[in-house]
Design an enzyme around this catalytic site. Structure first.
Site, mmCIF file in Angstrom:
data_model
loop_
_atom_site.group_PDB
_atom_site.id
_atom_site.type_symbol
_atom_site.label_atom_id
_atom_site.label_comp_id
_atom_site.label_asym_id
_atom_site.label_seq_id
_atom_site.Cartn_x
_atom_site.Cartn_y
_atom_site.Cartn_z
ATOM 1 N N PRO A 98 0.841 -1.205 0.000
ATOM 2 C CA PRO A 98 0.000 0.000 0.000
ATOM 3 C C PRO A 98 0.876 1.255 0.000
ATOM 4 C CG PRO A 98 -0.297 -1.288 2.034
ATOM 5 C CD PRO A 98 0.665 -2.047 1.182
ATOM 6 N N GLY A 102 4.198 4.163 5.093
ATOM 7 C CA GLY A 102 5.393 3.923 5.912
ATOM 8 C C GLY A 102 5.998 2.556 5.707
ATOM 9 N N LEU A 103 5.623 1.875 4.617
ATOM 10 C CA LEU A 103 6.116 0.517 4.399
ATOM 11 C C LEU A 103 7.163 0.459 3.275
ATOM 12 C CD1 LEU A 103 2.774 -1.483 4.850
ATOM 13 C CD2 LEU A 103 4.576 -1.056 6.551
ATOM 14 N N SER A 105 7.140 1.762 0.056
ATOM 15 C CA SER A 105 6.728 1.462 -1.330
ATOM 16 C C SER A 105 7.608 2.172 -2.357
ATOM 17 C CB SER A 105 5.260 1.823 -1.540
ATOM 18 O OG SER A 105 5.040 3.181 -1.258
ATOM 19 N N SER A 106 7.968 3.436 -2.114
ATOM 20 C CA SER A 106 8.722 4.154 -3.160
ATOM 21 C C SER A 106 10.108 3.537 -3.347
ATOM 22 C CB SER A 106 8.819 5.654 -2.849
ATOM 23 O OG SER A 106 9.477 5.859 -1.620
ATOM 24 N N ASP A 149 15.198 3.163 4.198
ATOM 25 C CA ASP A 149 14.245 2.457 3.330
ATOM 26 C C ASP A 149 14.982 1.742 2.202
ATOM 27 O OD1 ASP A 149 12.353 3.581 4.932
ATOM 28 O OD2 ASP A 149 11.109 4.359 3.311
HETATM 29 O O1 PMV Z 1 8.820 6.840 3.947
HETATM 30 P P1 PMV Z 1 8.575 6.052 5.187
HETATM 31 O O2 PMV Z 1 7.260 6.323 5.782
HETATM 32 O O3 PMV Z 1 8.891 4.615 4.978
HETATM 33 O O4 PMV Z 1 9.576 6.599 6.314
HETATM 34 C C1 PMV Z 1 10.933 6.649 6.146
HETATM 35 C C2 PMV Z 1 11.614 6.842 7.453
HETATM 36 C C3 PMV Z 1 11.935 8.274 7.852
HETATM 37 O O5 PMV Z 1 12.835 8.159 8.952
HETATM 38 C C4 PMV Z 1 10.684 9.006 8.324
HETATM 39 C C5 PMV Z 1 12.572 9.081 6.736
HETATM 40 C C6 PMV Z 1 13.987 8.641 6.396
HETATM 41 O O6 PMV Z 1 14.470 9.062 5.334
HETATM 42 O O7 PMV Z 1 14.630 7.928 7.185
#
Ligand code: PMV
Length: 315
Positions: A98, A102-103, A105-106, A149
């Site tokens: 989804p 915060g998982l 995806s990008s 990520d």
């Molecule tokens: O994009 P998300 O929701 O998977 O979050 C990434 C994690 C953060 O610490 C919020 C941003 C980062 O670049 O580390």
């Protein structure tokens, strides 16, 4: 027709989101149950981006497509670095994650796209180069991304990430993690900018908050390897409090955390950028169905349960 295939998967951050952008470590694990597959094939120049209704999307690389998406930028940069300039490639990304929850995806879509383009050209991308290329996409998608990520969506097991470097994280824990989707998309770029503003406003408080965060992340690492589920749950709650102080929790997230605790979870917190997205609860395996049901009653649109023994994506 020749087709290149690339894969990646979702990730969840156990502890350290946001503070990792400001230099603390963070701990994350792969979610192979939420996969991304990308297919790359030669295309006619001039075919542009499409976002079909099923959430899968398509873009071209090396042609006239100028849509500014992280995965396209990563794949474009890959072709440029490899000196492949005389071709247009169509990439179709089938994203099983989804979006904006915060998982990861990008980053996962970017990783799968780069791997597919490499596969099409008979190339194998070494992990450091793949990380760099995904990070090129992440800078477009998120502004200043820490790199956690990009590391976790390509990792085969739990990682400890610190200042651009990921190491395998030993796990001695027999528990379960229940991930609950609030159903609300959260913008990472917006959340990261808000945290930066708060930290810049009061550098003394920022320093002590980041120090507190580092202490919690170190404690969580020890608890994970020692299998200390109860104290890890408390550490997660302490980190959730800190994330709330940073302004990235919401009443909906708080309600899900309370519901998980009420159903017997050791601890719970938001995971990823927050302001929506997902909540992560730590529980005994036997309590996972009850925690998951309580999260859904409290408004989660879906849940996934990951036994800590299964936090490996395989080879
Ligand atoms: O994009 P998300 O929701 O998977 O979050 C990434 C994690 C953060 O610490 C919020 C941003 C980062 O670049 O580390």
């Amino acid at each position: 027709m020749v087709v290149g295939i690339g894969r990646a998967h979702a990730k969840a951050i156990l502890l350290g989101e946001h503070t990792v952008v400001h230099g603390t470590p963070a701990i994350a694990f792969p979610l192979p149950a939420l996969p991304v597959r990308a297919l790359a094939r030669p295309a006619e120049p001039g075919t542009g981006s499409q976002v079909p209704a099923d959430g899968h999307f398509r873009f071209t690389v090396g042609g006239t497509d100028t849509a500014l998406s992280g995965p396209r930028v990563a794949a474009e940069e890959a072709l440029r670095r490899w000196g492949i300039t005389d071709t247009t490639v169509e990439v179709v990304v089938e994203c099983g994650i989804p979006l904006a929850r915060g998982l990861g995806s990008s980053a996962a879509c970017a990783g799968a796209a780069v791997r597919a383009v490499a596969d099409l050209h008979g190339l194998v991308v070494e992990s450091g180069e793949l990380y760099d290329l995904v990070q090129c996409g992440e800078q477009v998608a998120h502004g200043r991304a820490s790199g956690i990520d990009a590391s976790a969506v390509l990792a085969n097991g739990p990682i400890r990430f610190h200042q651009g470097r990921a190491e395998p994280m030993p796990i001695g824990l027999d528990a379960a993690l229940v991930i609950a989707d609030t159903g609300v998309p959260g913008s990472t770029q917006h959340a990261v900018a808000g945290v930066r503003r708060r930290l810049d406003e009061d550098p003394v408080r920022a320093g002590s908050l980041l120090e507190r965060a580092s202490g919690l992340i170190e404690a969580a690492g020890d608890e994970l390897s020692a299998g200390a589920a109860e104290s890890l749950g408390k550490t997660m709650l302490d980190f959730q409090e800190l994330l709330a102080e940073l302004g990235v929790s919401t009443p909906h997230i708080d309600a899900l955390v309370t519901a998980a605790l009420g159903a017997g979870a050791h601890g719970a917190k938001l995971t990823g950028a927050g302001l929506g997205g997902c909540v992560l609860a730590l529980t005994e395996p036997a309590s996972a169905p009850g925690v998951s049901a309580a999260l859904r009653r409290a408004g989660a649109v879906r849940t996934w349960t990951v036994p800590t023994r299964a936090m490996h994506a395989g080879a």
